[in-house]
Design an enzyme around this catalytic site. Structure first.
Site, PDB file in Angstrom:
ATOM      1  N   GLU A  49    -123.165 136.749 -81.350  1.00 24.51           N
ATOM      2  CA  GLU A  49    -122.514 137.771 -80.532  1.00 24.51           C
ATOM      3  C   GLU A  49    -123.254 137.942 -79.201  1.00 24.51           C
ATOM      4  O   GLU A  49    -124.477 138.058 -79.164  1.00 24.51           O
ATOM      5  CB  GLU A  49    -122.516 139.094 -81.297  1.00 24.51           C
ATOM      6  CG  GLU A  49    -121.887 140.260 -80.551  1.00 24.51           C
ATOM      7  CD  GLU A  49    -122.091 141.579 -81.262  1.00 24.51           C
ATOM      8  OE1 GLU A  49    -121.277 142.492 -81.042  1.00 24.51           O
ATOM      9  OE2 GLU A  49    -123.067 141.715 -82.037  1.00 24.51           O
ATOM     10  N   LYS A 122    -113.313 143.023 -80.993  1.00 24.34           N
ATOM     11  CA  LYS A 122    -114.058 143.737 -82.026  1.00 24.34           C
ATOM     12  C   LYS A 122    -113.418 145.093 -82.309  1.00 24.34           C
ATOM     13  O   LYS A 122    -113.220 145.905 -81.407  1.00 24.34           O
ATOM     14  CB  LYS A 122    -115.500 143.899 -81.565  1.00 24.34           C
ATOM     15  CG  LYS A 122    -116.441 144.529 -82.564  1.00 24.34           C
ATOM     16  CD  LYS A 122    -117.873 144.476 -82.019  1.00 24.34           C
ATOM     17  CE  LYS A 122    -118.893 145.060 -82.961  1.00 24.34           C
ATOM     18  NZ  LYS A 122    -120.277 144.898 -82.443  1.00 24.34           N
ATOM     19  N   CYS A 159    -119.819 141.253 -85.765  1.00 27.05           N
ATOM     20  CA  CYS A 159    -120.969 142.087 -86.077  1.00 27.05           C
ATOM     21  C   CYS A 159    -120.615 143.316 -86.919  1.00 27.05           C
ATOM     22  O   CYS A 159    -120.452 143.196 -88.130  1.00 27.05           O
ATOM     23  CB  CYS A 159    -121.712 142.455 -84.804  1.00 27.05           C
ATOM     24  SG  CYS A 159    -123.416 142.982 -85.119  1.00 27.05           S
TER      25      CYS A 159
END
Length: 304
Positions: A49, A122, A159
């Site tokens: 990331e 995300k 993440c």
């Protein structure tokens, strides 16, 4: 469904790397790591990331919005060329500038011919000490997605998404064979001695559980090294973060097939065998036995 001509087996490459203060040097290093992974036999390569910089979200600084770029943009064009020349698919991470004042933490999937196959923004955005992402990133609004590549059908989450079984489930239900998690996670140095082992074990366990519950491969791709969020000589206050590496690939029953260290850059190569997905799901038919008539309350924040 598979794309016509997709193989029954393919190899993935997980790049665990450090990031320094200079974004251009990090981008160059990432391309070199990606080419090395391809030479080792990887057909789909995933990077950590926000690898173009040290993890800058350790403070709130409006000047850092200047790091963002559009998609397509310079970084995706660079990796489109790398993917095309190496004949590989790439999962990369970008600080996306969608519009003035609107930014996302975005995974970009590039196919082996250099085509931008799609993006995932995300969905879950943390706001914790030294992880001040809500200041920088709007939540994703594209939902959970899968992408057909030359080699296989993949999902890409990012993440903090890795702690949420709902995202893994919805991605697997669309036919993903591998869930990739580009990641930047580490220890607060002052907490490591007391909590570090438990924190790392929880991180590893939750992702292995996604593999088991859904009968898919899971690839977690983390950065490594101590960082203070140094971007071109400007750091955040405090002791920084020690990114714990530990990138790994596990199979559809959670068995770890390849795993990196906590303190070194590395390339992990692992094989995805679609027959293993079939075998595990036949013997542990969790998808068959789901009570889809009983799950409506899951869309509530909490059941009082």
């Amino acid at each position: 469904m598979k794309m016509t001509g997709q193989p029954e087996k393919f190899r993935v490459g997980l790049v665990q790397m450090r990031s320094g203060p200079e974004p251009a040097k990090n981008l160059q290093a990432a391309t070199e790591w990606t080419r090395k992974a391809a030479k080792k036999g990887a057909q789909i390569v995933c990077l950590p990331e926000l690898f173009q910089t040290q993890y800058f979200c350790q403070r709130e600084d409006a000047a850092l919005f200047d790091l963002a770029e559009p998609v397509p943009g310079p970084a995706t064009e660079t990796f489109s060329r790398v993917a095309r020349e190496a004949g590989i698919a790439v999962v990369m991470s970008v600080f996306e500038k969608r519009a003035p004042g609107v930014y996302h933490n975005t995974a970009v999937i590039i196919d082996a011919d250099g085509t931008l196959r799609g993006i995932y923004r995300k969905m879950h955005i943390p706001d914790d000490p030294l992880y001040y992402e809500k200041f920088y990133f709007a939540p994703g609004d594209l939902g959970f997605k899968v992408f057909d590549t030359r080699f296989g059908k993949i999902g890409a989450l990012v993440c903090w998404d890795q702690w949420y079984p709902e995202g893994a489930r919805l991605t697997a239900m669309q036919g993903a064979q591998v869930l990739f998690y580009p990641t930047s996670i580490g220890w607060h140095p002052a907490e490591k001695a007391k909590y570090g082992e438990a924190q790392y074990d929880a991180w590893r366990t939750i992702q292995r559980s996604h593999a088991i519950a859904n009968g898919v491969y899971v690839a977690a791709v983390n950065r490594v090294g101590h960082e203070t969020g140094n971007v071109r000589g400007r750091s955040a206050d405090g002791a920084g973060l020690e990114f714990w590496g530990g990138s790994f690939l596990c199979d559809p029953f959670g068995k770890v097939l390849a795993e990196a260290s906590h303190d070194r850059e590395d390339i992990l190569i692992g094989e995805v065998d679609l027959r293993a997905i079939e075998e595990v799901r036949r013997n542990w038919p969790f998808l068959r036995d789901r009570r889809i008539d009983s799950y409506a309350p899951i869309t509530q924040r909490f059941i009082d």
